[in-house]
Scaffold this motif. Structure first.
Motif, PDB file in Angstrom:
ATOM      1  N   SER A 243       2.087  15.003 -46.288  1.00 16.87           N
ATOM      2  CA  SER A 243       1.983  13.595 -46.682  1.00 16.87           C
ATOM      3  C   SER A 243       1.850  13.464 -48.200  1.00 16.87           C
ATOM      4  O   SER A 243       1.450  14.401 -48.890  1.00 16.87           O
ATOM      5  CB  SER A 243       0.763  12.982 -45.991  1.00 16.87           C
ATOM      6  N   GLU A 244       2.145  12.277 -48.688  1.00 18.62           N
ATOM      7  CA  GLU A 244       1.926  12.013 -50.117  1.00 18.62           C
ATOM      8  C   GLU A 244       0.430  12.022 -50.441  1.00 18.62           C
ATOM      9  O   GLU A 244       0.031  12.095 -51.605  1.00 18.62           O
ATOM     10  CB  GLU A 244       2.551  10.674 -50.516  1.00 18.62           C
ATOM     11  N   GLN A 245      -0.410  11.955 -49.407  1.00 26.58           N
ATOM     12  CA  GLN A 245      -1.859  11.997 -49.598  1.00 26.58           C
ATOM     13  C   GLN A 245      -2.438  13.366 -49.253  1.00 26.58           C
ATOM     14  O   GLN A 245      -3.611  13.499 -48.923  1.00 26.58           O
ATOM     15  CB  GLN A 245      -2.528  10.911 -48.741  1.00 26.58           C
TER      16      GLN A 245
ATOM     17  N   ASN B 175       6.973  14.598 -47.978  1.00 28.15           N
ATOM     18  CA  ASN B 175       7.109  13.217 -48.432  1.00 28.15           C
ATOM     19  C   ASN B 175       7.556  13.200 -49.893  1.00 28.15           C
ATOM     20  O   ASN B 175       6.932  13.813 -50.760  1.00 28.15           O
ATOM     21  CB  ASN B 175       5.771  12.492 -48.277  1.00 28.15           C
ATOM     22  N   LYS B 176       8.648  12.501 -50.166  1.00 23.31           N
ATOM     23  CA  LYS B 176       9.251  12.501 -51.506  1.00 23.31           C
ATOM     24  C   LYS B 176       8.377  11.800 -52.549  1.00 23.31           C
ATOM     25  O   LYS B 176       8.624  11.909 -53.759  1.00 23.31           O
ATOM     26  CB  LYS B 176      10.631  11.860 -51.474  1.00 23.31           C
ATOM     27  N   ASN B 177       7.349  11.068 -52.095  1.00 25.36           N
ATOM     28  CA  ASN B 177       6.494  10.323 -53.012  1.00 25.36           C
ATOM     29  C   ASN B 177       5.286  11.113 -53.482  1.00 25.36           C
ATOM     30  O   ASN B 177       4.417  10.581 -54.186  1.00 25.36           O
ATOM     31  CB  ASN B 177       6.026   9.030 -52.340  1.00 25.36           C
ATOM     32  N   ILE B 178       5.206  12.372 -53.114  1.00 24.92           N
ATOM     33  CA  ILE B 178       4.121  13.224 -53.604  1.00 24.92           C
ATOM     34  C   ILE B 178       4.177  13.299 -55.134  1.00 24.92           C
ATOM     35  O   ILE B 178       5.264  13.471 -55.708  1.00 24.92           O
ATOM     36  CB  ILE B 178       4.247  14.648 -53.008  1.00 24.92           C
TER      37      ILE B 178
ATOM     38  N   GLU C 227       9.080  17.363 -57.558  1.00 26.99           N
ATOM     39  CA  GLU C 227      10.032  18.428 -57.851  1.00 26.99           C
ATOM     40  C   GLU C 227       9.324  19.724 -58.229  1.00 26.99           C
ATOM     41  O   GLU C 227       9.699  20.813 -57.783  1.00 26.99           O
ATOM     42  CB  GLU C 227      10.992  17.990 -58.951  1.00 26.99           C
ATOM     43  N   LEU C 228       8.300  19.610 -59.048  1.00 24.25           N
ATOM     44  CA  LEU C 228       7.542  20.781 -59.473  1.00 24.25           C
ATOM     45  C   LEU C 228       6.897  21.477 -58.268  1.00 24.25           C
ATOM     46  O   LEU C 228       6.926  22.710 -58.146  1.00 24.25           O
ATOM     47  CB  LEU C 228       6.473  20.378 -60.486  1.00 24.25           C
ATOM     48  N   LYS C 229       6.348  20.664 -57.372  1.00 22.82           N
ATOM     49  CA  LYS C 229       5.668  21.250 -56.207  1.00 22.82           C
ATOM     50  C   LYS C 229       6.662  21.908 -55.247  1.00 22.82           C
ATOM     51  O   LYS C 229       6.362  22.936 -54.634  1.00 22.82           O
ATOM     52  CB  LYS C 229       4.840  20.177 -55.505  1.00 22.82           C
ATOM     53  N   LEU C 230       7.851  21.327 -55.117  1.00 24.68           N
ATOM     54  CA  LEU C 230       8.875  21.976 -54.304  1.00 24.68           C
ATOM     55  C   LEU C 230       9.213  23.356 -54.870  1.00 24.68           C
ATOM     56  O   LEU C 230       9.331  24.341 -54.128  1.00 24.68           O
ATOM     57  CB  LEU C 230      10.138  21.121 -54.261  1.00 24.68           C
TER      58      LEU C 230
ATOM     59  N   GLU D 257      13.326  16.616 -46.754  1.00 23.65           N
ATOM     60  CA  GLU D 257      12.665  15.484 -47.423  1.00 23.65           C
ATOM     61  C   GLU D 257      12.590  14.291 -46.482  1.00 23.65           C
ATOM     62  O   GLU D 257      13.546  13.979 -45.780  1.00 23.65           O
ATOM     63  CB  GLU D 257      13.441  15.101 -48.680  1.00 23.65           C
ATOM     64  N   VAL D 258      11.446  13.603 -46.483  1.00 24.93           N
ATOM     65  CA  VAL D 258      11.304  12.349 -45.737  1.00 24.93           C
ATOM     66  C   VAL D 258      10.673  11.303 -46.638  1.00 24.93           C
ATOM     67  O   VAL D 258      10.013  11.633 -47.633  1.00 24.93           O
ATOM     68  CB  VAL D 258      10.454  12.525 -44.456  1.00 24.93           C
TER      69      VAL D 258
END
Length: 399
Positions: free
Chosen positions: A213-215, A245-248, A252-255, A304-305
């Motif tokens: 999740s983004e959270q 979640n793409k809003n994290i 990009e860095l975390k991926l 990605e979601v």
């Protein structure tokens, strides 16, 4: 088969403990014959085949754990006296004869048998040809324990059937079958469901998903992903798909960090179209059916979601309905995920590797059921009984 009292069953298990320990070297030697003959290209199947001192100790502990569990047969579930004075008592009862079909994994010959026997069921074991020598000596151990206690060897029996013979047996059993449990890959499960004429309880494939999740706490997410993927690649509870979640923040860095960490653990990273634009060194999937595959290998697919709803829809569409996890610090979001995802086990901030009878407090397991009838999740001792009504009267007739 007749109902055995608890002491008789437990005495067989006590004998088996001693026999397994005494036959330890012979069991490992028989297994070496299977390992030497095995094509090691299928690493997951090879890993499941190995029997060493540690594995024999685990077999002994499985028998000991079932020995110490309460007998599940004859337990009163309800007791009602009706207006007409009929006394209706519902109790637990054995299934009768259980057939388990499994690939590799000689330890199933111990765990499945000890559970079925303690629950007063006869069990027929159809192991894979790759484990023949291992299974033969383990069957011999069971027969020693049964005969030493004055019981028939028919309680626990290894079937020696080729594929076409197994198909014929499923369609027209030469003896009564009450329940079949296929424990293996999708091909095996479909084969059994296609040909069986009695009840089939599916021990489903994995293809387990995890949603970040983004959270989410990112460090927590990475730790769980690495464990769920690499702790035991041959486990049906291993992780195959990660949805992020793409809003994290710093997406990009975390991926890129996750890819690097996975590759340090020798995991091949695959990606969908969107993730591949960021991780362009990964293998981009070109066919949608990859989302349905159980890998049983050191590879992981990252997708990605946009939100929780998309993640839930993806999981319910493609997963094996075995185990699914969410990583989030929002408890309400976690509960929504756990309520709506259709899996036997759902996790909040924890690895899917815990979907296991021993880890979940069930003890030894026959399989992990992904069916909803009669039970879902680890099939332990208490789940290997059905129920039966005893109705006591004094000449009552229905009017």
């Amino acid at each position: 088969m007749k109902l055995l009292n608890t002491d008789t069953k437990n005495n067989v298990l006590k004998s088996m403990l001693q026999i397994l320990d005494n036959e330890r070297e012979n069991i490992i030697a028989a297994n070496k014959k299977d390992l030497d003959a095995f094509n090691k290209e299928d690493q997951a199947l090879f890993d499941r085949l190995i029997v060493n001192n540690k594995k024999v100790n685990e077999m002994i502990e499985a028998v000991k754990a079932v020995l110490n569990q309460e007998d599940p047969v004859g337990k009163e579930l309800s007791n009602l006296t009706l207006k007409n004075q009929l006394n209706v008592v519902n109790t637990t009862a054995p299934f009768g004869t259980i057939l388990i079909i499994y690939e590799s994994r000689p330890d199933v010959t111990i765990e499945a048998s000890v559970l079925a026997f303690k629950a007063n069921n006869k069990i027929l074991l159809k192991g894979g040809k790759e484990a023949l020598n291992s299974n033969l000596i383990l069957e011999k151990c069971w027969h020693k324990a049964l005969e030493y206690n004055g019981l028939s060897k028919d309680w626990i029996k290894l079937l020696h059937l080729k594929r076409d013979e197994t198909q014929a047996f499923l369609k027209n059993p030469t003896e009564q079958l009450d329940l079949i449990v296929p424990r293996g890959g999708e091909r095996l499960i479909n084969f059994v469901k296609t040909h069986a004429t009695c009840a089939v309880l599916v021990s489903g494939r994995g293809n387990n998903f995890l949603y970040v999740s983004e959270q989410a706490d990112w460090s927590k997410a990475v730790g769980v992903i690495i464990n769920a993927k690499t702790d035991k690649i041959s486990g049906c509870n291993a992780l195959d798909k990660v949805l992020i979640n793409k809003n994290i923040p710093e997406y990009e860095l975390k991926l890129e960090m996750l890819q690097q960490k996975l590759e340090q653990h020798k995991v091949t990273v695959m990606s969908d179209n969107k993730v591949n634009k960021i991780l362009n060194s990964t293998k981009k999937i070109t066919e949608a059916n990859v989302w349905n595959e159980e890998f049983l290998a050191r590879k992981l697919l990252i997708g990605e979601v946009s939100d929780l709803d998309e993640a839930i829809k993806m999981i319910n569409t493609h997963s094996g309905k075995h185990s699914a996890a969410i990583i989030t610090e929002n408890n309400n979001e976690a509960l929504q995920f756990m309520n709506q995802v259709d899996s036997a086990a759902v996790y909040h901030n924890a690895s899917t590797r815990f979907t296991d009878g021993g880890q979940m407090g069930v003890g030894a397991e026959l399989a992990i059921s992904t069916d909803k009838l009669h039970h879902r999740g680890p099939l332990g001792l208490k789940q290997l009984v059905t129920n039966k009504y005893y109705v006591f009267g004094d000449g009552q007739v229905r009017v």
